[in-house]
Structure formats: structure tokens, C-alpha cells
Design an enzyme around this catalytic site. Structure first.
Site, PDB file in Angstrom:
ATOM      1  N   ARG A 127      15.687 107.139  43.722  1.00 15.78           N
ATOM      2  CA  ARG A 127      16.434 106.206  42.861  1.00 15.78           C
ATOM      3  C   ARG A 127      15.482 105.129  42.358  1.00 15.78           C
ATOM      4  O   ARG A 127      14.943 104.376  43.161  1.00 15.78           O
ATOM      5  CB  ARG A 127      17.563 105.541  43.651  1.00 15.78           C
ATOM      6  CG  ARG A 127      18.560 106.507  44.229  1.00 15.78           C
ATOM      7  CD  ARG A 127      19.874 106.437  43.509  1.00 15.78           C
ATOM      8  NE  ARG A 127      20.723 107.568  43.903  1.00 15.78           N
ATOM      9  CZ  ARG A 127      21.799 107.468  44.656  1.00 15.78           C
ATOM     10  NH1 ARG A 127      22.170 106.287  45.088  1.00 15.78           N
ATOM     11  NH2 ARG A 127      22.498 108.542  44.955  1.00 15.78           N
ATOM     12  N   GLU A 155      28.346  99.713  52.876  1.00 19.66           N
ATOM     13  CA  GLU A 155      28.754 101.025  52.409  1.00 19.66           C
ATOM     14  C   GLU A 155      27.710 102.073  52.780  1.00 19.66           C
ATOM     15  O   GLU A 155      26.518 101.862  52.564  1.00 19.66           O
ATOM     16  CB  GLU A 155      28.914 100.966  50.894  1.00 19.66           C
ATOM     17  CG  GLU A 155      29.348 102.271  50.289  1.00 19.66           C
ATOM     18  CD  GLU A 155      28.956 102.345  48.828  1.00 19.66           C
ATOM     19  OE1 GLU A 155      29.231 101.346  48.136  1.00 19.66           O
ATOM     20  OE2 GLU A 155      28.368 103.350  48.405  1.00 19.66           O
ATOM     21  N   SER A 167      29.731 107.329  49.472  1.00 18.29           N
ATOM     22  CA  SER A 167      30.628 107.239  48.348  1.00 18.29           C
ATOM     23  C   SER A 167      31.025 108.664  48.038  1.00 18.29           C
ATOM     24  O   SER A 167      30.163 109.520  47.876  1.00 18.29           O
ATOM     25  CB  SER A 167      29.878 106.631  47.174  1.00 18.29           C
ATOM     26  OG  SER A 167      30.712 105.822  46.435  1.00 18.29           O
ATOM     27  N   ARG A 207      19.961 104.461  56.215  1.00 17.66           N
ATOM     28  CA  ARG A 207      20.964 103.413  56.271  1.00 17.66           C
ATOM     29  C   ARG A 207      21.878 103.600  57.469  1.00 17.66           C
ATOM     30  O   ARG A 207      22.267 102.635  58.131  1.00 17.66           O
ATOM     31  CB  ARG A 207      21.788 103.416  54.990  1.00 17.66           C
ATOM     32  CG  ARG A 207      22.149 102.025  54.540  1.00 17.66           C
ATOM     33  CD  ARG A 207      23.034 102.067  53.367  1.00 17.66           C
ATOM     34  NE  ARG A 207      22.326 101.636  52.174  1.00 17.66           N
ATOM     35  CZ  ARG A 207      22.930 101.254  51.071  1.00 17.66           C
ATOM     36  NH1 ARG A 207      24.235 101.272  50.998  1.00 17.66           N
ATOM     37  NH2 ARG A 207      22.225 100.878  50.029  1.00 17.66           N
TER      38      ARG A 207
END
Lengths: 323, 531
Positions: free
Chosen positions: B303, B454, B457, B505
């Protein structure tokens, strides 16, 4: 001159009515209701009123039959149970709900009790220790389910070691609509957790957690019907609830025996613990008596009262659980 | 000035000079004395070194191991040194963690990954003074081969992992010598930040640690973190394989940017250019349309986001899941949350030592979760935030501080660090998200949070080519670029959904760390390309 004179066979002059029209059809546009002439028009699948009347009579008879049946059942129960809602059972009309739902009188409104509806499920979270399952709350849960649309879920917290399967299904089968949380009025979330004392959390901003099975039972009961307005009766109910939890459930054998004696004498005077009406005191005491195990030395009044409680049908979840 | 005064002053000067001179002389004398002392010492030492070194063949620097010979020697692991091995003579290879001389003895701490043991060389009939001196001078982090007796100790050695035994060295050889000056000291790298400030001891800056990653990764904390990360990957694979999922590998060099043109790396591809995949989304879905039913893939994700935050990397490992379902996308949510719960349980039950080791340097609360996983709806989350005083629109996306606040509120009410937020507003989700059947404002999409941040998703995907085209037009996406994607749904596609998590993460949040670079071995961010 004629040969024979015969008497005329038929009358001399007979008037015959000659019809002026060939076919007579029933009038399509006639709007007269209520007349039961056979030529009355039947429009658009409308049922013949006679049939309708017959059906109505049949429904009426069936209804009366059901009412009678319910009344007989209620009467049968009152023979053994000093049923608080004797009047209601007999005269209740067309109610297909079980009589237990009308046990708790009084108007309660979720908005006034729990705060304004913010557009989301009102979730009551109860943290209980799997070693001490709260029977009173299971009973209150089943009564709540009859009153409101309740979304019940059971979780196991990561701090709890393995939990027996009956504890996982203690709130009954999963509701068919449980994927749409918004459709429910109330949420009942039971979490099996390694907590020293049973705990309830509702509105984290406005309420501190409520601790102790007795206090949570009081909170849940208030959702069903308000506390008795007479302060003396209210205090009596409270004292029985406390006695149930502190002395019956957690006390020594001596204390338990003392409470059973007190129960016996109280039940000798009135059909239910707090007077003529079934209340939270009865729920609490019944569950604690049940949990402390069947005793051969339960006094007679107490045994009678236990049977009355079971007749009411609220306590089936608790009984199922203990099996 | 008068003559007398002048005379007086010169006399004073002379006196001063003589004073100065005296001082000078004194200093020189001292210097000379010191020099003489030193020389005498050296002489004495030289004498001692010339003394007979009877232990000459029991220590030294080995020649570089170029596979000269194949020894059948068994090397014992440090973690196996327990009182059961007492009085055995063993060989081991370890690093020198510390070495300090005390008179006629030298204490060494020998370390292997997260285990260390104390070793001792003492002047006696087996070891000479030169040997002890040699041992004391071995540089830190050198790799040594040691032959020693395992001895039980009366008092526990608190500072080592093997507390009941110590080694009495017979022979010690250096296999690979480390340079004398290390860019960072391991004790400093492992010291908790607070302790460093309090006692005035050094802690190591994160940038220094990352620049010298090879040394930083040797610390017990880093070893524990990456073993745990390996555990996460293993549990992910095992749980999904048991559920009947198939592992797939998707291409990372792709022709069209999948999620949106902004955050994608371009590579030159022969005469044209191509992109590095931002997510395996498109290919996962194509696999479902190709009848693989349930797939997962583990691979790098690129990313190009210019965010220098504590939780963003430009390259990370993505664990992605996609599955076809029968009637309701909650089947997918149930599957994913069950996988996550199995991972958490596996970590809780099998990696407790690693978790404790990380907690020593980075203390944090243990990770709590519910089974089955808590699922709240977006409207419920909004209601909780409104109650807490946050102003937010119905169709707004949650900002990072709001996510964290919601995480805290959920933790307070339900006591869980992991939950799912379901039914997000359609406006904030990508074009391939399936809208809600009853309320067009919402969508069949969900996010999962750990410790308020988060991690996943996901959504039910649009599996109808026509609806997909409509949604793409609504989002003003060039249809030409996604033609191949839309085409894959034209030949019968089952309803499906899925989601993806980031390995780094998840590890960071499970352990309660605060920077994702701690859980990425060689992290990549907008400012870092090496090591």
C-alpha cells in the site's frame, strides 16, 4: 241438434296466465342486503350470509368451549394453588397467551425505566460465574421473553475455563431473527466469566454496575411490574429476597433450617410470601430452596408452596436446568 | 616604580617562579614515578605470561569453520541444562552474553535465543591465568564452543533462565568473534522505557534498533514476538484447513489497481508498467467463481500510503479469507470470528511464555475475548458514542479516535477486546459491497476490532455483474479498467463474502504493543527501505 250431451269436464271459463317474458333472470344490480330470498344476488365471491352466520355461531361456540376449558384448568390449579390471578383466569377473554403472562399486573414502559430509546438495542449484560449459575435470573428471563421481544445470547469469556454445554443453552434456542438486532426491544446477554460476584451492566455512562444476584433480580423484576406501592409490603418482599440469597443460598445448614422454618410460618398465614399476591420474594425463595437441594425435612407449608410455584409454570427453565 | 619595589616584585616573581618551579618539579616527579610503576607492572606481567601456560591447548580462537572436518560431537541446548544433567561433561555452542573477571575467576553468561546459563572459569589445575584472562577478554556476542561440567548450585542464579545449574568450563574456543564496539547493547534494548528514565540507564531508540535489526532481533523480547507471530500464522492455516478451506497463491504484479488508484506502487513491466497488488481481493473472488468454495491466502500486500503512523506499513503480510455462503452473510462472519477465536485460544494456551517475556519489556493487559464473538450493529455503536457525547452523523465513517473510544466503551460494558461491528453505511464502503436488502442506506459489511483498532474490513460482495456495473458507475470508476473483474461474474457466481487481516497488526494488538514496526521483522514505511 247434438247427439249426446256430456257434462263439461273442466270449468267453462279458465283464465290462463300467459307469461309476458320468456326468461326471468335474477337482477344483477340488486344491492339489498340482509334479505334471505333465494334470488338474492351473490357478488364477488361473497359467501351466502346463511353460511356466514353458521360459521359465526360455530366460532362462538368454540370460543366458549376454550374459555370453559381455561376456566376449568384455572380452577383445577386453584384447588392446589392459592392463585393470585384466579379472577383473571376465569374471566379472561380470548386470550391465547398462557395465564402466566398476566400474573404481573401494573403498567411498565421500557422508555421510562431504561431511558430514551436511542435507536439501538437496549442490551443488558450479565456476567455470571459458571460455578454458581443464577437460577432466579433464568426464571426472570423466561418471563421477560413472554412480555417483550428479547434477544438472548450466551457467551463464554476467555477467563472462564471450559463451560458445560447446558450452561451454553440455558437461555433457550437461538431466535430465528437474531441476525437483525434492531428488531428486538431488549437484549439479554449472559457472559460466563470468572467473576467473584454476579454483575450486571446496562448503561455504562449512566449506571455503575449492579452486583449480586438479588439486586439484578430486583432490576429485572422492575421491568415486569413495579414494586408494590405499599411500603410495608415492599419491605417485606425485599427482606425475603435478601434472606433467600444471603441465608438460604450461602448460609450454613443451621441458617438454612431457620429460614425454612420462617418460610413455613409465613406460608401458614398467607398463600404467598408477601401476602395474597405472587411476587419477586416467591421467585427468589423458590430458586434458592431448589438450589440448596431437596431436603427431606421441608415443612408441609413449604412443600405446598413449592407445588403452587411449579403450577404457575414460570419455573420450568430453572427445573430443567437443575436436572 | 621604585627600585625597592621593583626589587621586591622581582623577588616575589622569583619566589613565585620558584613556587611554580617547585610545583612543576613535583608534577614531573609524580609522572616519572607513575611511569616507573607501570613499567614495573608490565615487566611483572610479561614475566607472568612467560610463565608456563599449561592450559594452552584448552582455549583459543578456532580457525574459521570451512567444514574442515565432520565432528560427531553432540551439542546440548542451553534450555536443557537442568539439575538432571548434574556432573555430566558436555559441549555447547552459545553466544557470550557477558563476561567479567573477578580476581582469579571469570564469570560468563552464555546465551542461546531466550535461554542463558552462567559459566565459570577459575584458575586452578585445569585452567591457567592466561586462560582466565582470555575468557574475560572475549568480546560480547561472540559465538563460542565450550566443553564444561554441569554443576548444581545451592543458591538460585536469579539473573539467568537456567537458575539451578552452572557450568564449570574445561575448554573454551571462539568460533566467530564479534567486533568490540557494538552499535547497541542488548541489555539496553530490552530495558523497559520507564525503568530507563527512572534509573538514568540507557534505552535504545526505535530507529537505532531498526537500523541494526540483526542485533536487535537477538533480544529475548524480539525472539518472543516473532515466535508468537509464527504461531499466529500456523494457527490461521491450521484452523482454516480444518474448516475445509484451500490455500491459494495470488499474483502480486497486476494490471489494474484494485481498490482505487491513489495508493498503489507502479513497477516497470517490460515496455509498459504494472502495479503491485494492494490486496488479493479480485483473485480471491475469481477463485470462488471458479468453484473453490472456501479459500484463504497468506502473502505480501503493498500500500503506497504516505502515512507515518504507529500502525501503517507500506508492505505487510495479509491473511485473507473468502468463502461462498448459502443464505446469509452472517455465515461468513461466524466462520471468520470462530477462526479468530481459535487463534486467540491457541496463543493463550500455547504461547504463554512468549507473552510473559514480551510483557516484561512492554507490560500490558492480557487479551480478553468472548466466545461466540460479540456482534454489535453500527447503529448500536453510534448510540453508544452519542451517549458518551460524540457528535456523529448516521452515515459517517468512524474516525480513529472514535473507533478507540468505542473500543473502550465496549470493553467497559462487555469486557472484551475483540468484537465485530456489523451493517456499516453503504456510502463509506467500496463499490463491490452488497447493499442491505431492506434499507438502502446500509450495507452487508462489517469491521472487526482488537483493542479498539480496526484489524479487518469485510463484506458480502456483489456477485451480480449488472449490479456491480451499476455500483461502479455510481462510484465513478472507469469500467474499462475493471472489465476483467466484472466478467468473472457473468458465468454463474455464488453469493460470497470474506475479509482480510494484517498479520503484524494482529500481533501488535494482541500483545498490546504500540508500534507496528516492533512486530515487523524488516519493516517498510515511507521513510525506511533498509535493511
Amino acid at each position: 241438434m247434438p247427439m249426446y250431451q256430456v257434462k263439461p269436464v273442466c270449468g267453462s271459463h279458465m283464465e290462463t296466465e300467459l307469461p309476458t317474458c320468456m326468461y326471468r333472470l335474477p337482477n344483477v344490480h340488486a344491492q339489498q342486503g340482509g334479505s334471505s330470498t333465494s334470488e338474492h344476488a351473490l357478488q364477488n365471491g361473497e359467501v351466502d350470509p346463511a353460511v356466514k352466520a353458521l360459521e359465526a355461531r360455530q366460532d362462538e361456540i368454540m370460543r366458549k368451549l376454550y374459555e370453559l376449558k381455561a376456566a376449568v384448568e384455572g380452577l383445577a390449579k386453584t384447588v392446589t394453588t392459592p392463585d393470585a390471578d384466579l379472577d383473571l383466569t376465569v374471566s379472561s377473554s380470548l386470550s391465547s397467551q398462557s395465564p402466566t403472562s398476566t400474573t404481573f399486573k401494573g403498567v411498565t414502559d421500557l422508555d421510562t425505566l431504561m431511558g430514551k430509546d436511542l435507536g439501538a438495542l437496549r442490551d443488558i449484560v450479565i456476567n455470571a460465574n459458571p460455578a454458581h449459575p443464577p437460577l432466579t435470573l433464568l426464571v426472570l428471563h423466561s418471563v421477560l421473553c413472554q412480555r417483550y421481544r428479547v434477544l438472548s445470547t450466551v457467551h463464554v469469556h476467555s477467563s472462564a475455563a471450559s463451560v458445560p454445554p447446558q450452561l451454553l443453552s440455558c437461555l433457550g434456542p437461538r431466535h430465528a431473527d437474531s441476525y437483525a438486532r434492531q428488531m428486538f426491544q431488549l437484549g439479554f446477554t449472559l457472559i460466563w466469566k470468572d467473576v467473584p460476584k454476579l454483575q450486571m451492566k446496562f448503561s455504562v455512562q449512566n449506571m455503575c454496575p449492579v452486583e449480586g444476584e438479588a439486586n439484578v433480580a430486583r432490576f429485572l423484576f422492575k421491568l415486569l411490574s413495579p414494586y408494590p406501592s405499599d411500603p410495608a409490603v415492599a419491605t417485606l418482599v425485599d427482606s425475603w429476597v435478601d434472606m433467600a440469597f444471603f441465608q438460604l443460598a450461602e448460609g450454613s445448614a443451621k441458617e438454612r433450617a431457620a429460614v425454612l422454618r420462617a418460610l413455613n410460618s409465613a406460608l401458614g398465614r398467607s398463600p404467598w410470601l408477601a401476602g395474597p399476591e405472587f411476587s419477586l420474594a416467591d421467585i427468589a425463595c423458590y430458586c434458592c430452596v431448589l438450589q440448596s437441594g431437596p431436603a427431606s425435612s421441608t415443612p408441609t407449608n413449604v412443600q405446598r408452596w413449592i407445588k403452587s410455584c411449579e403450577n404457575l409454570g414460570h419455573f420450568s427453565p430453572a427445573k430443567l436446568f437443575l436436572k | 616604580m621604585t627600585k625597592e619595589e621593583a626589587q621586591g616584585s622581582t623577588e616575589e616573581e622569583q619566589q613565585a617562579q620558584s613556587k611554580k618551579g617547585l610545583k612543576k618539579q613535583q608534577k614531573e616527579a609524580e609522572k616519572a614515578a607513575k611511569k616507573a610503576e607501570k613499567q614495573a607492572k608490565l615487566a611483572a606481567e610479561q614475566q607472568s605470561t612467560e610463565e608456563d601456560d599449561f592450559a594452552k591447548d584448552r582455549y583459543g580462537v578456532l580457525a574459521m569453520v570451512q567444514s574442515q572436518q565432520k565432528l560427531d560431537r553432540v551439542l546440548v541446548r542451553v534450555q536443557d541444562f537442568t539439575p538432571e544433567k548434574a556432573d555430566q561433561l558436555i559441549w555447547l555452542r552459545a553466544r557470550v552474553h557477558t563476561s567479567r573477571a573477578k580476581g582469579k575467576q571469570c564469570f560468563l553468561v552464555l546465551r542461546q535465543q531466550q535461554f542463558n546459563v552462567q559459566a565459570l572459569v577459575a584458575v586452578g589445575d585445569r585452567a591457567s591465568k592466561q586462560m582466565v584472562k582470555f575468557a574475560a577478554n572475549i568480546t560480547k556476542e561472540s559465538i563460542v564452543d565450550v566443553e564444561a561440567f554441569v554443576r548444581k548450585v545451592e543458591q538460585k542464579i536469579e539473573s539467568c533462565s537456567q537458575q539451578d545449574v552452572e557450568l564449570h568450563i574445561e575448554r573454551i574456543f571462539v568460533v566467530s568473534q564479534a567486533e568490540a564496539r557494538l552499535p547497541l547493547q542488548l541489555e539496553d534494548a530490552v530495558r523497559p522505557d520507564g525503568e530507563g528514565e527512572e534509573e538514568g540507564r540507557a534505552t535504545v531508540n526505535q530507529d537505532t534498533k531498526l537500523d541494526n535489526r540483526v542485533i536487535d532481533l537477538r533480544t529475548t523480547t524480539s525472539q518472543a514476538i516473532f515466535r508468537l507471530q509464527s504461531g499466529v500464522c500456523m494457527l490461521f492455516r491450521d484452523t482454516l484447513t480444518k474448516k475445509g478451506f484451500v490455500e491459494i497463491q495470488t499474483p502480486k504484479i497486476i494490471s489494474a489497481a484494485s481498490e482505487g488508484g491513489a495508493n498503489v506502487f507502479t513497477v516497470s513491466y517490460f515496455k509498459t508498467s504494472a502495479y503491485l497488488a494492494q490486496s488479493p481481493q479480485l483473485y480471491k473472488q475469481m477463485c470462488i467463481c471458479a468453484d473453490f468454495d472456501k479459500v484463504f491466502c497468506v502473502g505480501p500486500v503493498f500500500r503506497a500510503e504516505d502515512s507515518n503512523t504507529h500502525r501503517h506499513l507500506t508492505e505487510f503480510v495479509g491473511l485473507d479469507i473468502e468463502m461462498a455462503f448459502s443464505y446469509h452473510y452472517h455465515e461468513v462472519i461466524d466462520s471468520i470470528t470462530d477462526t479468530m477465536v481459535q487463534i486467540f485460544k491457541g496463543l493463550r494456551d500455547n504461547f504463554q511464555t512468549e507473552i510473559q517475556m514480551v510483557n516484561k519489556q512492554f507490560p500490558s493487559e492480557p487479551f480478553k475475548f468472548l466466545e461466540p464473538t460479540l456482534r454489535l450493529e453500527y447503529t448500536e455503536g453510534l448510540a453508544m458514542l452519542h451517549e458518551a457525547g460524540v457528535e456523529m452523523g448516521d452515515e459517517e465513517d468512524l474516525s480513529t479516535p472514535n473507533e478507540k473510544l468505542l473500543g473502550r466503551l465496549v470493553k467497559e460494558k462487555y469486557d472484551t477486546d475483540f468484537y465485530v461491528l456489523d451493517k456499516y453505511p453503504l456510502a463509506v464502503r467500496p463499490f463491490y459491497t452488497m447493499p442491505d436488502p431492506n434499507n438502502p442506506k446500509y450495507s452487508n459489511s462489517y469491521d472487526m476490532f482488537m483493542r479498539g483498532e480496526e484489524i479487518l474490513s469485510g463484506a458480502q460482495r456483489v456477485h451480480d455483474a449488472q449490479l456491480l456495473t451499476d455500483r461502479a458507475i455510481h462510484h465513478q470508476i472507469d469500467l474499462e479498467k475493471i472489465k476483467a473483474y466484472i466478467d468473472s461474474f457473468r458465468y454463474g457466481a455464488p453469493p460470497h463474502g470474506g475479509g482480510g487481516i494484517g498479520l503484524e497488526r494482529v500481533c501488535m494488538l494482541y500483545l498490546g504493543l504500540h508500534n507496528i514496526r516492533q512486530t515487523s521483522m524488516f519493516p517498510r514505511d515511507p521513510k525506511r527501505l533498509t535493511p
